[in-house]
Scaffold this active site. Structure first.
Site, PDB file in Angstrom:
ATOM      1  N   CYS A 115      -8.977 -12.500 -54.357  1.00 45.18           N
ATOM      2  CA  CYS A 115      -8.584 -11.824 -53.418  1.00 45.18           C
ATOM      3  C   CYS A 115      -7.000 -11.301 -53.776  1.00 45.18           C
ATOM      4  O   CYS A 115      -6.328 -12.148 -53.830  1.00 45.18           O
ATOM      5  CB  CYS A 115      -8.541 -12.004 -52.018  1.00 45.18           C
ATOM      6  SG  CYS A 115      -9.933 -13.160 -51.609  1.00 45.18           S
ATOM      7  N   TYR A 126     -11.006  -3.020 -51.015  1.00 38.83           N
ATOM      8  CA  TYR A 126     -12.353  -2.782 -51.934  1.00 38.83           C
ATOM      9  C   TYR A 126     -13.035  -4.094 -52.142  1.00 38.83           C
ATOM     10  O   TYR A 126     -12.431  -5.091 -52.395  1.00 38.83           O
ATOM     11  CB  TYR A 126     -11.779  -2.070 -53.112  1.00 38.83           C
ATOM     12  CG  TYR A 126     -11.213  -0.650 -52.988  1.00 38.83           C
ATOM     13  CD1 TYR A 126     -11.964   0.328 -53.739  1.00 38.83           C
ATOM     14  CD2 TYR A 126     -10.285  -0.368 -52.358  1.00 38.83           C
ATOM     15  CE1 TYR A 126     -11.380   1.727 -53.706  1.00 38.83           C
ATOM     16  CE2 TYR A 126      -9.432   1.022 -52.365  1.00 38.83           C
ATOM     17  CZ  TYR A 126     -10.156   1.975 -53.140  1.00 38.83           C
ATOM     18  OH  TYR A 126      -9.914   3.179 -52.726  1.00 38.83           O
TER      19      TYR A 126
END
Length: 298
Positions: free
Chosen positions: A153, A218
């Protein structure tokens, strides 16, 4: 942003990419070559000031010396990333409106004033047994230390290679870069065209009284066997888990057992999307699940 001109020749692209990443960013040369081999065009984008002006957004500026002094005790690696990395500021429709330091983007005072929404990505990497690779963030992370989360992430940065909108290529480039930085997975093992963007979500989450997240995230999926070499500055632990093991991890987090904590973005994906998308992973039909038009506000 305005439409981009035609792609540059590969040699010029490599030279530009090397300059933009600076010394020590070993992954980019491989990234640019794999971008070309994957058939994904890398168009020329305008300079950072021109991009911000065209989007109608002002640059908020880097954190001042007072902030640097106040966080002098921060881990040296995390401190460098906080003050040197420039995140991409966006509005709620994912239009670029400027850029800002990672430090300022994660201050709750900036988040609460609505001036810190930035682009992010979350990678979900499965092996050939359809097990999901999870990581536990390092203890030195400024936000959400030692929580368990999906494979990787992070944020695309305000640089030419990671601002490319076409085919989500900027985000794919950023994911390839960060998977190398955090987990030591080399670019050759992560072809750009095998990152499958399934959706986007917008969320806000506090980490503690000072730090938090406000991201337009995303969600990228990939099924591929890779070699791992985790960076202890970024990652405390890694585990491949099947569905039942992920559900048990969630149960422990809910019950407060063994000190297990989950990142808020991972929990949102699990609660809203993951198990349905896992079916598509196993069936080889991930493209059918993709919806990049909707921005889910969670």
């Amino acid at each position: 942003m305005a439409a981009a001109p035609a792609a540059r020749p590969t040699l010029a692209l490599l030279a530009s990419a090397s300059a933009s990443l600076g010394a020590g960013r070993r992954a980019w040369a491989r990234l640019a070559v794999s971008s070309s081999s994957a058939g994904l065009a890398l168009p020329r984008l305008r300079g950072r000031r021109a991009i911000a002006a065209a989007a109608g957004g002002a640059v908020m500026g880097k954190a001042g010396p007072g902030a640097v002094e106040a966080d002098a005790g921060m881990d040296a690696v995390q401190r460098r990333l906080m003050f040197e990395d420039e995140c991409i500021l966006v509005d709620e429709q994912d239009n670029v409106v400027g850029h800002e330091s990672k430090y300022n983007c994660h201050l709750m005072e900036k988040i609460e004033t609505g001036h810190a929404l930035h682009r992010a990505f979350s990678v979900f990497l499965f092996n050939s047994k359809y097990e999901l690779l999870l990581q536990q963030r390092s203890a030195t992370k400024v936000t959400f230390p030692l929580v368990w989360t999906n494979t990787c992430c992070s944020h695309p940065l305000y640089r030419e290679s990671e601002l490319i909108e076409e085919n989500c290529l900027g985000v794919r480039n950023a994911a390839q870069r960060k998977l190398f930085d955090e987990l030591g997975i080399v670019a050759d093992e992560l072809p750009l065209d095998q990152f499958i963007p399934l959706g986007r979500m917008l969320y806000k989450a506090p980490s503690d009284g000072k730090w938090g997240e406000h991201e337009l995230d995303y969600l990228l999926f990939m099924v591929r066997d890779v070699k791992l070499n985790p960076n202890p500055e970024e990652v405390a632990d890694v585990k491949y888990m099947n569905r039942d093991q992920v559900k048990e991890l969630l149960r422990k987090a809910d019950a407060g057992e063994d000190g297990v904590k989950l990142s808020p973005w991972f929990r949102l994906v699990v609660d809203n999307f993951l198990m349905g998308w896992w079916d598509h992973v196993e069936q080889g039909t991930l493209q059918e699940a993709a919806d990049m038009k909707t921005i889910h506000k969670l």
